[in-house]
Design a protein around this motif. Sequence first.
Motif, mmCIF file in Angstrom:
data_model
loop_
_atom_site.group_PDB
_atom_site.id
_atom_site.type_symbol
_atom_site.label_atom_id
_atom_site.label_comp_id
_atom_site.label_asym_id
_atom_site.label_seq_id
_atom_site.Cartn_x
_atom_site.Cartn_y
_atom_site.Cartn_z
ATOM 1 N N ASN A 369 1.068 -1.170 -0.150
ATOM 2 C CA ASN A 369 0.014 -0.010 -0.142
ATOM 3 C C ASN A 369 0.495 1.660 0.446
ATOM 4 N N ALA A 370 2.153 1.043 -0.785
ATOM 5 C CA ALA A 370 2.914 2.907 -0.714
ATOM 6 C C ALA A 370 2.505 3.463 -1.147
ATOM 7 N N TRP A 371 1.869 3.869 -1.932
ATOM 8 C CA TRP A 371 1.852 4.661 -3.362
ATOM 9 C C TRP A 371 0.448 4.781 -1.855
ATOM 10 N N PHE A 372 -0.370 4.579 -0.883
ATOM 11 C CA PHE A 372 -1.485 5.245 -0.270
ATOM 12 C C PHE A 372 -0.900 6.030 0.996
ATOM 13 N N PHE A 373 0.046 5.828 0.967
ATOM 14 C CA PHE A 373 0.763 6.285 2.088
ATOM 15 C C PHE A 373 1.528 7.283 1.687
ATOM 16 N N ASP A 374 1.799 7.194 0.705
ATOM 17 C CA ASP A 374 2.866 8.541 -0.202
ATOM 18 C C ASP A 374 1.965 9.759 -0.690
ATOM 19 N N LEU A 375 0.848 8.578 -1.037
ATOM 20 C CA LEU A 375 0.065 10.146 -1.227
ATOM 21 C C LEU A 375 -0.505 11.540 0.303
ATOM 22 N N LEU A 376 -0.304 10.341 1.211
ATOM 23 C CA LEU A 376 -0.839 10.830 2.400
ATOM 24 C C LEU A 376 -0.118 11.687 2.707
ATOM 25 N N LYS A 377 1.441 11.398 2.422
ATOM 26 C CA LYS A 377 2.569 12.047 3.238
ATOM 27 C C LYS A 377 2.267 12.990 1.682
ATOM 28 N N PHE A 378 2.125 13.556 0.841
ATOM 29 C CA PHE A 378 1.891 14.046 0.221
ATOM 30 C C PHE A 378 1.271 15.456 0.547
ATOM 31 N N TYR A 381 2.427 16.602 3.273
ATOM 32 C CA TYR A 381 3.724 17.958 2.872
ATOM 33 C C TYR A 381 3.068 19.584 2.256
ATOM 34 N N LEU A 382 1.673 19.204 1.580
ATOM 35 C CA LEU A 382 1.500 20.537 0.753
ATOM 36 C C LEU A 382 0.286 21.275 1.822
ATOM 37 N N MET A 383 -0.278 20.825 2.482
ATOM 38 C CA MET A 383 -1.359 21.612 3.930
ATOM 39 C C MET A 383 -0.164 22.168 4.494
ATOM 40 N N ILE A 384 1.223 21.349 4.935
ATOM 41 C CA ILE A 384 2.591 22.715 5.525
ATOM 42 C C ILE A 384 2.697 23.110 4.551
ATOM 43 N N LEU A 385 3.311 23.698 3.235
ATOM 44 C CA LEU A 385 3.465 24.034 2.396
ATOM 45 C C LEU A 385 2.477 25.330 1.957
ATOM 46 N N ILE A 386 1.199 24.994 2.401
ATOM 47 C CA ILE A 386 -0.381 26.075 2.153
ATOM 48 C C ILE A 386 0.424 27.227 3.972
ATOM 49 N N MET A 387 -0.030 26.183 4.494
ATOM 50 C CA MET A 387 -0.161 26.526 5.985
ATOM 51 C C MET A 387 1.213 27.630 6.606
ATOM 52 N N VAL A 388 2.517 27.500 5.552
ATOM 53 C CA VAL A 388 3.667 28.113 6.509
ATOM 54 C C VAL A 388 3.560 29.928 6.550
ATOM 55 N N PRO A 389 2.757 29.814 4.835
ATOM 56 C CA PRO A 389 2.583 31.004 5.034
ATOM 57 C C PRO A 389 1.591 32.001 5.782
ATOM 58 N N ILE A 390 0.986 31.419 6.587
ATOM 59 C CA ILE A 390 0.192 32.061 7.515
ATOM 60 C C ILE A 390 0.692 32.409 8.540
ATOM 61 N N GLY A 391 2.249 31.686 9.368
ATOM 62 C CA GLY A 391 3.652 31.999 9.672
ATOM 63 C C GLY A 391 4.341 32.951 9.412
ATOM 64 N N LEU A 392 4.500 33.302 8.067
ATOM 65 C CA LEU A 392 5.105 34.405 7.278
ATOM 66 C C LEU A 392 4.254 35.352 7.260
ATOM 67 N N VAL A 393 3.658 35.845 7.120
ATOM 68 C CA VAL A 393 2.399 36.478 7.775
ATOM 69 C C VAL A 393 2.351 36.966 9.102
ATOM 70 N N ALA A 394 1.738 36.442 9.570
ATOM 71 C CA ALA A 394 2.054 37.158 11.137
ATOM 72 C C ALA A 394 3.650 37.639 11.391
ATOM 73 N N ALA A 395 4.610 37.064 10.677
ATOM 74 C CA ALA A 395 5.928 37.880 10.977
ATOM 75 C C ALA A 395 6.382 39.218 10.689
ATOM 76 N N PHE A 396 5.808 39.416 8.976
ATOM 77 C CA PHE A 396 5.328 40.597 8.005
ATOM 78 C C PHE A 396 4.520 41.409 9.111
ATOM 79 N N ALA A 397 3.664 41.093 9.836
ATOM 80 C CA ALA A 397 2.989 42.626 10.378
ATOM 81 C C ALA A 397 3.447 42.556 12.058
ATOM 82 N N ILE A 398 4.395 41.777 12.338
ATOM 83 C CA ILE A 398 5.127 42.165 13.807
ATOM 84 C C ILE A 398 5.926 42.843 13.317
#
Length: 534
Positions: A369-378, A381-398
């Motif tokens: 079932n490697a394909w399935f867990f590779d998809l979950l990992k992807f 990582y995609l969710m982290i990539l989307i959420m990291v700018p949230i922290g950067l926006v807060a940093a710019f505001a600071i």
Amino acid sequence: MKIPWPLFLAWKQLFPTQRKVSFFSLLAIIGVALGVNVMIVVVAFMKGFQHKFREDIIDAQGHARAIPLSRTREWPQLQQELLNNSEVLAVSPYLQGPLLVQKGDYHSVPLSIGIDLSSGTSVLPLDEFLKNGQMRMEAHDAVDVTPFPQSKSMEDDVVFVSQYVANRLGVRPGAILRMGKSKDLKDELVGVRVLELGSEVPSAEWKLQYLGGEEWRLKSKGLEFDAKMRANNGRLYAGPGTPAFEVLNNRIKLEIGAESTYQTFRSSTIEVFSPVMIKRAQANEMVPPKEVRIGGIFEVPWQGFHAEAMIGSYRLLEDVRDATGLCDGMFLKFSPQISNHEETLHGFCEELQLPRSVNWAFVPWFVENAWFFDLLKFEEYLMILIMVPIGLVAAFAIAIALMTTVLRKIREIGLLVAMGGARGSVGSIFCLQGFLIGLLGAIAGCGLALLFIRYRDSIMSFIVVRIAGDEGKSGVAQFYDFYSLSVPYPWESPESASTFLTFALFAILVSTLAGLVPAWRASRMNPADALRNE
């Protein structure tokens, strides 16, 4: 303890003495806290889903499968060799393939699996699957007291079908209802509970009467059946074709002559055709279909398992497929020392395969079932990539807020330098402000994440009901079952602690870096020009 003056001034600028809290400080800390909370919760939930899917896949497939590379009849020898290995807890040989099943004018072609349970312990938790698929009958003047089907009731003429197949064919397993005055009573008040209901029990009305001591009486007027029974280790059984009961040990004394009424409904029967039978029929051979009875309905939590499926005995599949002595593979279950670590499990499978590589392949569950867990990992990582700018926006505001503070306090900065304050120390005031905002925001964000994990069922129920309604709640839970989701607290799991610590440190680092530009600007000011600034 003497506090360094840059840290003291950074704290006082964020939390002035005249006010309990600064609006800018509160807004900045809330922004960082929300960002940390979102990142932790999303990643924690993604890891929770991965853990749940892992457990569901292992339940549906075992820790590994032994797959023959060519058709062989020597699999019993391999099964015994595996069982002799102390690290192998259970081995379940199986046959599988599509079969045509029919009930009247309705038909289905489920993936049929014949499992050999002769070794005693099954790799697949069939009893749990049957419990998940149990359907209760609803009646106005009766209560369904049907016991959960058990895998030990699976005989050569009894099969278990998935919910999809049962609905498609309109079939169901046997059922028993308690009728009359006793329908509203608990089992403890009746004195007995239904222990087993075999698939051979006919549709009939039964009366169970207490005769005193250990003696009971079971009778059915329609079947002209009347038998007295004595409890054997608490079990009441009048013979084949009758339901079995269990006498409950309770403090309520039953009256002699106390009677309870039951209505049984016989399980449905279906006809099974195999490709071999169809070929013989085309050759004008008379091959009658195999008639089997529905012993239970199962539900497998793993969505990758075939929705249209049927499970029967190994001998049933041998018979209908004309595959006597053959085996399509074996489900394997290993000890926790092997199965808890993927690297160890992979190495153990290679060790088992090495002397048998010509005829057998041992495939761990995560490789299959490697394909399935590779998809979950992807997705993670995609969710982290989307959420990291949230922290950067807060940093710019600071950063913007701290830069504004530098411009507003030019004279104070010049005075500090003129009084002998080192330029680096003066600039560090603004870096420390960013650090304090990040630190307090990270602590608050971790606290919010803990609250969200603690009350996730209530929160998700509220959200799902508002979006999908009560009807769509079960459909959402089918794929995202928050109620059985395991999301450990950081003190319960090193992986969870790592998630909390990583995003907390990320927030502190980004907030501290956000103060670098204002700090650099403040440290480069000429004190004379700063003091003349209006």
